[in-house]
Design a protein around this motif. Structure first.
Motif, PDB file in Angstrom:
ATOM      1  N   ASN A 268       0.817  -1.226   0.000  1.00  0.00           N
ATOM      2  CA  ASN A 268       0.000   0.000   0.000  1.00  0.00           C
ATOM      3  C   ASN A 268       0.846   1.269   0.000  1.00  0.00           C
ATOM      4  O   ASN A 268       0.293   2.375  -0.026  1.00  0.00           O
ATOM      5  CB  ASN A 268      -0.924  -0.001   1.221  1.00  0.00           C
ATOM      6  N   ASP A 269       2.153   1.098   0.044  1.00  0.00           N
ATOM      7  CA  ASP A 269       3.056   2.254  -0.017  1.00  0.00           C
ATOM      8  C   ASP A 269       3.332   2.550  -1.491  1.00  0.00           C
ATOM      9  O   ASP A 269       4.348   2.144  -2.055  1.00  0.00           O
ATOM     10  CB  ASP A 269       4.346   1.928   0.735  1.00  0.00           C
TER      11      ASP A 269
ATOM     12  N   MET B  20      10.731  -1.430  -4.053  1.00  0.00           N
ATOM     13  CA  MET B  20      10.738  -2.713  -3.349  1.00  0.00           C
ATOM     14  C   MET B  20      10.855  -3.871  -4.348  1.00  0.00           C
ATOM     15  O   MET B  20      11.615  -4.829  -4.124  1.00  0.00           O
ATOM     16  CB  MET B  20       9.462  -2.860  -2.520  1.00  0.00           C
ATOM     17  N   LEU B  21      10.124  -3.789  -5.460  1.00  0.00           N
ATOM     18  CA  LEU B  21      10.202  -4.849  -6.466  1.00  0.00           C
ATOM     19  C   LEU B  21      11.611  -4.972  -7.032  1.00  0.00           C
ATOM     20  O   LEU B  21      12.102  -6.077  -7.265  1.00  0.00           O
ATOM     21  CB  LEU B  21       9.217  -4.572  -7.602  1.00  0.00           C
TER      22      LEU B  21
ATOM     23  N   PHE C 201     -12.271  -3.807 -11.405  1.00  0.00           N
ATOM     24  CA  PHE C 201     -12.598  -4.077 -10.006  1.00  0.00           C
ATOM     25  C   PHE C 201     -12.743  -2.808  -9.173  1.00  0.00           C
ATOM     26  O   PHE C 201     -13.043  -2.881  -7.985  1.00  0.00           O
ATOM     27  CB  PHE C 201     -11.514  -4.966  -9.360  1.00  0.00           C
ATOM     28  N   ASP C 202     -12.496  -1.651  -9.798  1.00  0.00           N
ATOM     29  CA  ASP C 202     -12.528  -0.365  -9.101  1.00  0.00           C
ATOM     30  C   ASP C 202     -11.517  -0.346  -7.948  1.00  0.00           C
ATOM     31  O   ASP C 202     -11.812   0.042  -6.821  1.00  0.00           O
ATOM     32  CB  ASP C 202     -13.937  -0.075  -8.565  1.00  0.00           C
ATOM     33  N   ARG C 203     -10.308  -0.759  -8.272  1.00  0.00           N
ATOM     34  CA  ARG C 203      -9.234  -0.815  -7.266  1.00  0.00           C
ATOM     35  C   ARG C 203      -7.987  -0.177  -7.868  1.00  0.00           C
ATOM     36  O   ARG C 203      -7.023  -0.846  -8.188  1.00  0.00           O
ATOM     37  CB  ARG C 203      -8.972  -2.265  -6.853  1.00  0.00           C
ATOM     38  N   GLU C 204      -8.020   1.101  -8.013  1.00  0.00           N
ATOM     39  CA  GLU C 204      -6.977   1.843  -8.699  1.00  0.00           C
ATOM     40  C   GLU C 204      -5.613   1.646  -8.050  1.00  0.00           C
ATOM     41  O   GLU C 204      -5.433   1.948  -6.866  1.00  0.00           O
ATOM     42  CB  GLU C 204      -7.333   3.328  -8.735  1.00  0.00           C
ATOM     43  N   ASP C 205      -4.664   1.134  -8.838  1.00  0.00           N
ATOM     44  CA  ASP C 205      -3.266   0.953  -8.444  1.00  0.00           C
ATOM     45  C   ASP C 205      -3.072  -0.004  -7.261  1.00  0.00           C
ATOM     46  O   ASP C 205      -1.979  -0.063  -6.691  1.00  0.00           O
ATOM     47  CB  ASP C 205      -2.609   2.298  -8.095  1.00  0.00           C
TER      48      ASP C 205
ATOM     49  N   GLY D 173      11.498  -5.023   3.571  1.00  0.00           N
ATOM     50  CA  GLY D 173      11.599  -3.969   4.570  1.00  0.00           C
ATOM     51  C   GLY D 173      10.231  -3.512   5.057  1.00  0.00           C
ATOM     52  O   GLY D 173       9.190  -4.047   4.676  1.00  0.00           O
ATOM     53  N   GLY D 174      10.223  -2.479   5.882  1.00  0.00           N
ATOM     54  CA  GLY D 174       8.967  -1.886   6.332  1.00  0.00           C
ATOM     55  C   GLY D 174       8.270  -2.713   7.395  1.00  0.00           C
ATOM     56  O   GLY D 174       8.579  -3.881   7.619  1.00  0.00           O
TER      57      GLY D 174
END
Length: 425
Positions: free
Chosen positions: A79-80, A87-88, A225-229, A256-257
């Motif tokens: 979610n960051d 990260m990828l 799905f209306d789930r932007e990004d 991390g994180g």
């Protein structure tokens, strides 16, 4: 005379002579042959069955991993939005990592143009990743991957499992309607519907996936799905999936994180993996009883040999041979049978596993029937995989069993007293 680890050359000569002597002359040649064949067949069966089980296990796991990752990342880092691409890149730089790809999932319905509907699991994936997945790329049964991911927001082309398409009666190029629950409108919650074109059909051999999955480009799925990004998970593939635990610490450091969830395919499929390990151990234990039964022939053969050679034992003892020499003679006779049977069983078992496909096809040709129906098992030949450690275990355990089964009758022979042995001669 020379000696080898305490065993003298004349002891080997005498033991081999006893094995060659016919029954009428006080030998056990026939029993030795039967014992040899029994051990050979037992070792062959043990290696063959375990190798076939390994082949089926690897086939099942490889198909399972073909649709999923070896390691998964979920939780807060996804979610960051500002840092997850970095990260990828860090994960992709971990030694042994071969692919890193995010995806999102949503259950729903798929409806054909003539009204038939089926439940489905829609998965949004990066087009380049799905095109690099062998179990999809190499098993396209209709259509192609050419238009997948082409167009605005990934276009309107989808991939569908072959079984799902058959149940709906659709073919490549046909239009279907995807229905996703939970869409929001000005009038409240309502299912979202959109028409897509079937670009290709895949047949992986995993029936649960072939009759359930539909793949969409991830940008198209986020829009639908209306789930932007948003991402649900990041799937990571590594070079050695069976050693996946060794990659996790480095991957966890790369993620991390706080709030990151990192787990592997064995943890995700813990019940299946645990059942496979228990089955493998149990079958190894049960099948080894075949070897134990074959070893009983050695015991009976050496006991008969000792009974027939009682006079020889007495003469050897009076000529100066000690108890240890008598023990070694009969021990050599028994372990020779076990060693030769184990070695031949290893060779035949290895040849059988290596050429199991041609053997199967030859038997099908002889009996004019399919011994292994590919429409049921999605395989055209019985898989077999020999693992060096497992083969070594079988060979060593079989030889040790031969040594143990020979030792006690040989020990009994060494305890014979010359006077008692010659009393009734």
């Amino acid at each position: 005379m020379g000696a080898l680890f305490g065993f003298k050359a004349w002891e080997f000569d005498l033991a081999f002579k006893y094995l060659r002597t016919k029954r009428k002359d006080g030998g056990i040649a026939a029993i030795a042959i039967i014992s040899f064949i029994g051990i050979m067949l037992a070792v062959t069966a043990l290696i063959s069955v375990l190798s076939v089980m390994n082949g089926f296990r690897d086939e099942m796991v490889s198909r399972l991993l073909g649709f999923g990752g070896d390691v998964y990342v979920a939780g807060a880092p996804l979610n960051d939005f500002a840092h997850r691409d970095d990260m990828l890149k860090r994960i992709a730089a971990v030694p042994g990592v071969t692919q890193v790809t995010p995806h999102i999932d949503s259950p729903g319905l798929v409806q054909s143009a003539h009204g038939d509907a089926m439940p489905t699991l829609m998965r949004g994936v990066i087009p380049s990743a799905i095109k690099a997945t062998p179990i999809i790329r190499d098993n396209i049964k209709g259509g192609s991957l050419a238009n997948f991911g082409v167009g605005d927001y990934g276009g309107d082309t989808i991939l569908m499992g072959d079984d799902l398409a058959q149940n709906l009666g659709v073919n490549p190029g046909d239009e279907v309607t995807l229905i996703s629950p939970g869409g929001s409108t000005a009038f409240g919650a309502a299912p979202r519907r959109k028409v897509y074109t079937v670009g290709g059909l895949f047949n992986s051999g995993v029936s649960d996936i072939d009759r359930l999955f539909i793949y969409l480009p991830i940008t198209q799925a986020q829009l639908f799905f209306d789930r932007e990004d948003e991402w649900d998970q990041v799937e990571i593939k590594v070079k050695k999936p069976y050693e996946v635990e060794s990659y996790q610490p480095a991957i966890r450091n790369a993620v991390g994180g706080q709030g990151a969830l990192v787990y592997n395919w064995k943890e995700q499929n813990a019940s299946m993996w645990g059942a496979l390990k228990i089955e493998r151990t149990a079958m190894r234990f049960i099948l080894f009883f075949i070897v134990i039964i074959a070893m009983l022939n050695i015991i009976s053969g050496i006991v008969m040999l000792v009974k027939n050679k009682t006079r020889d034992v007495a003469i050897l003892r009076t000529m100066g041979a000690d108890r240890a020499a008598i023990l070694r003679i009969f021990f050599i006779a028994g372990t020779t049978i076990g060693a030769l049977g184990t070695a031949c069983g290893l060779i035949i078992g290895a040849l059988f596993c290596t050429f199991i496909g041609p053997i199967q096809h030859f038997l099908e040709w002889v009996f004019h029937t399919k011994l292994f129906d590919p429409s049921v098992y999605y395989l055209d030949a019985v898989p077999a995989k020999m693992e060096p450690t497992e083969v070594a275990f079988v060979v060593i355990a079989s030889f040790l069993a031969a040594c143990v089964s020979t030792f006690f009758p040989a020990l009994w022979a060494s305890k014979l007293e010359p006077v008692e042995a010659l009393r009734y001669e």
